[in-house]
Write a protein that holds these residues in place. Structure first.
Motif, PDB file in Angstrom:
ATOM      1  N   SER A 173       0.836  -1.202   0.000  1.00  0.00           N
ATOM      2  CA  SER A 173       0.000   0.000   0.000  1.00  0.00           C
ATOM      3  C   SER A 173       0.869   1.251   0.000  1.00  0.00           C
ATOM      4  O   SER A 173       2.060   1.219   0.291  1.00  0.00           O
ATOM      5  CB  SER A 173      -0.918  -0.001   1.225  1.00  0.00           C
ATOM      6  N   GLU A 182      -9.595   6.589  -4.220  1.00  0.00           N
ATOM      7  CA  GLU A 182      -8.491   5.962  -4.933  1.00  0.00           C
ATOM      8  C   GLU A 182      -8.087   4.684  -4.224  1.00  0.00           C
ATOM      9  O   GLU A 182      -7.945   4.665  -2.999  1.00  0.00           O
ATOM     10  CB  GLU A 182      -7.306   6.922  -4.997  1.00  0.00           C
ATOM     11  N   ASP A 183      -7.915   3.601  -4.980  1.00  0.00           N
ATOM     12  CA  ASP A 183      -7.448   2.343  -4.395  1.00  0.00           C
ATOM     13  C   ASP A 183      -5.943   2.420  -4.183  1.00  0.00           C
ATOM     14  O   ASP A 183      -5.159   2.110  -5.077  1.00  0.00           O
ATOM     15  CB  ASP A 183      -7.805   1.162  -5.304  1.00  0.00           C
ATOM     16  N   ASN A 184      -5.547   2.817  -2.997  1.00  0.00           N
ATOM     17  CA  ASN A 184      -4.126   2.911  -2.666  1.00  0.00           C
ATOM     18  C   ASN A 184      -3.639   1.733  -1.838  1.00  0.00           C
ATOM     19  O   ASN A 184      -2.451   1.642  -1.532  1.00  0.00           O
ATOM     20  CB  ASN A 184      -3.840   4.214  -1.909  1.00  0.00           C
ATOM     21  N   SER A 192      -2.950  -2.252  -1.493  1.00  0.00           N
ATOM     22  CA  SER A 192      -2.737  -3.519  -2.196  1.00  0.00           C
ATOM     23  C   SER A 192      -2.115  -4.505  -1.223  1.00  0.00           C
ATOM     24  O   SER A 192      -1.018  -4.249  -0.696  1.00  0.00           O
ATOM     25  CB  SER A 192      -1.816  -3.340  -3.404  1.00  0.00           C
ATOM     26  N   ASP A 238      -6.351   6.469 -16.782  1.00  0.00           N
ATOM     27  CA  ASP A 238      -6.976   5.336 -17.463  1.00  0.00           C
ATOM     28  C   ASP A 238      -7.206   5.611 -18.946  1.00  0.00           C
ATOM     29  O   ASP A 238      -7.678   6.693 -19.313  1.00  0.00           O
ATOM     30  CB  ASP A 238      -8.334   5.010 -16.830  1.00  0.00           C
ATOM     31  N   TYR A 250     -11.725  -8.107 -11.209  1.00  0.00           N
ATOM     32  CA  TYR A 250     -12.047  -7.602  -9.872  1.00  0.00           C
ATOM     33  C   TYR A 250     -13.388  -8.139  -9.381  1.00  0.00           C
ATOM     34  O   TYR A 250     -14.373  -8.148 -10.129  1.00  0.00           O
ATOM     35  CB  TYR A 250     -12.074  -6.066  -9.877  1.00  0.00           C
ATOM     36  N   ASP A 308       0.576  -7.077 -13.081  1.00  0.00           N
ATOM     37  CA  ASP A 308       0.444  -5.621 -13.081  1.00  0.00           C
ATOM     38  C   ASP A 308       0.204  -5.116 -14.496  1.00  0.00           C
ATOM     39  O   ASP A 308       0.950  -5.447 -15.426  1.00  0.00           O
ATOM     40  CB  ASP A 308       1.699  -4.970 -12.512  1.00  0.00           C
ATOM     41  N   ARG A 346      -2.237  -1.321 -12.789  1.00  0.00           N
ATOM     42  CA  ARG A 346      -2.747  -1.693 -11.466  1.00  0.00           C
ATOM     43  C   ARG A 346      -2.844  -3.221 -11.471  1.00  0.00           C
ATOM     44  O   ARG A 346      -2.808  -3.843 -12.548  1.00  0.00           O
ATOM     45  CB  ARG A 346      -4.106  -1.045 -11.201  1.00  0.00           C
ATOM     46  N   ARG A 366      -7.712  -5.134  -2.767  1.00  0.00           N
ATOM     47  CA  ARG A 366      -7.537  -3.741  -3.172  1.00  0.00           C
ATOM     48  C   ARG A 366      -8.545  -2.893  -2.400  1.00  0.00           C
ATOM     49  O   ARG A 366      -9.717  -3.252  -2.285  1.00  0.00           O
ATOM     50  CB  ARG A 366      -7.761  -3.593  -4.674  1.00  0.00           C
TER      51      ARG A 366
END
Length: 319
Positions: A32, A40-42, A44, A90, A163, A190, A193, A252
Motif C-alpha cells: 500500500s 483511490e485504491d491505494n 494492495s 486510465d 475484480y 500488473d 494496477r 484492493r
C-alpha cells in the motif's frame, strides 16, 4: 471437444494424485501507499502460498454496524486530482452500452452490463446454459431472500480485469448497502494496477458456481456458499495447484485515515492455536496467517456499512 467441466475434473484428479490437501498458511505482503484521496485504491495486499488448492472468502458486517444508524456513501473527491467522471491515468475504450439478464430464477438474478467506456479492451466470453455473451464489463448477482422486498445485489465481477466485490445482504435500514474493498482471484499481474486476465467464464446456477479459465492457463471454481445478513461466502478451488511466481489473490482498497477508510486494520492468526493479532494497516509489512481479516473497528465516514473481507480455510496439495 473436451468441455470446461471435464478439464476441471481432470485437473482436480491431478491434484488428488499429488496427495491429499491439507490446511495451509499464506504470506500476506503489504504494498500500500499513502494518499489523501478517498476515492483511490491505494491499498494492495498480496496473498502468496505454494500449492494452494482451496480457500474461502467472506464478506462480513463490520463489528460496529449495530451502533450505526446512518450510512455514509457520498463520494469524497476533496483530496483527489480527478472528479469521478474518469481516472486521469486510465485509457477509455468505447463500447455499445447494454444490459442483459442472463438468469432470473427462484434464488438468483444474474445481470450483465456493458458500459459505454472501460479502461481495458478485453471482451471476455460469459456463458450460462446455451447462451454466450461477450463484452460484459460488470456481472451482477442478486440474491432473492425471504426477508427482502426485492432482490439484493451481493456480488459483482468485472470480467475484463478480474475484480470481485461481495457484501452480505444489507439490513433494511441500509437500503441496497455498499461495497468496500475489492479483490482478485487468480494469477495477479500488473497492468498499471493489479489485474487478473480471464479467458472465459461459465456460470452454473444449481448451485451457483462461476468457473473461470485464466488467459495464461489454470482454472478456478468459485461457488457462492452463502448470501445472508451474516455473510456472503465464496468457496474457491484452483486447478492445478498454485505453483506460480504470482499472488493467488490480492485485496484492493482505500485508506486515508482510520475513520476514512474501507480497510484500516488487519486481524489474523498465524495458526489455528495462535492468539488473534490485530494491527493498524500501515504497520503491517508481511505476515504469515491461516486466517486473515481486513476491516475496521471504528465507524468510517467512507462507505460506513461496507463489509470486512476475510480469507481463511486455506488448503494446499500434499507433497
Amino acid at each position: 471437444m473436451v468441455c470446461g467441466r471435464t478439464l476441471f475434473l481432470l485437473s482436480l484428479a491431478v491434484v488428488m494424485s499429488q496427495g491429499i490437501a491439507a490446511p495451509a498458511s499464506v504470506t500476506v505482503s503489504n504494498h500500500s501507499r499513502a494518499t489523501a484521496c478517498a476515492e483511490e485504491d491505494n491499498v494492495s495486499l498480496h496473498l502468496w502460498a505454494p500449492g494452494i488448492t482451496r480457500l474461502r472468502v467472506e464478506a462480513l458486517p463490520p463489528p460496529y454496524l449495530d451502533r450505526v444508524d446512518r450510512d455514509i456513501t457520498t463520494p469524497d473527491f476533496s483530496g483527489c486530482t480527478f472528479d469521478g467522471s474518469a481516472h486521469p491515468t486510465d485509457p477509455a475504450y468505447r463500447f455499445r452500452e447494454g444490459r442483459v439478464v442472463l438468469h432470473d430464477g427462484p434464488r438468483w438474478r444474474i445481470v450483465g452490463l456493458t458500459l459505454p467506456t472501460f479502461w481495458r479492451p478485453q471482451r471476455v466470453p460469459v456463458r450460462l446454459g446455451q447462451r454466450t455473451v461477450r463484452g460484459i464489463h460488470l456481472l451482477q448477482v442478486f440474491a432473492k431472500t425471504g426477508d427482502a422486498s426485492s432482490p439484493r445485489e451481493v456480488l459483482v465481477l468485472y470480467p475484463a480485469d478480474g475484480y470481485w466485490r461481495i457484501k452480505p445482504v444489507p439490513a433494511p435500514r441500509f437500503g441496497d448497502g455498499v461495497y468496500g474493498s475489492s479483490f482478485l482471484l487468480g494469477p495477479v499481474v500488473d497492468d498499471g494496477r493489479p489485474v487478473v486476465n480471464i479467458a472465459s467464464i461459465r456460470i452454473e446456477t444449481r448451485p451457483l458456481v462461476l468457473r473461470l479459465r485464466f488467459a495464461d492457463g489454470g482454472q478456478a471454481r468459485v461457488a457462492v456458499a452463502e448470501a445472508s445478513r451474516e455473510r456472503t461466502a465464496l468457496d474457491v478451488s484452483f486447478a492445478p495447484p498454485w505453483h506460480r511466481a504470482t499472488p493467488f489473490a490480492t485485496l484492493r482498497s482505500m485508506h486515508v485515515a482510520p475513520d476514512n477508510a474501507d480497510v484500516s486494520e488487519i486481524r489474523w492468526r498465524q495458526d489455528a492455536n495462535a492468539a488473534l493479532q490485530v494491527q493498524p494497516l500501515e504497520t503491517v509489512q508481511r505476515i504469515e496467517a491461516t486466517d486473515v481479516r481486513f476491516g475496521r473497528s471504528i465507524p468510517s465516514r467512507h462507505n460506513t456499512s461496507a463489509p470486512d473481507l476475510r480469507f481463511h480455510d486455506f488448503e494446499a496439495a500434499g507433497r
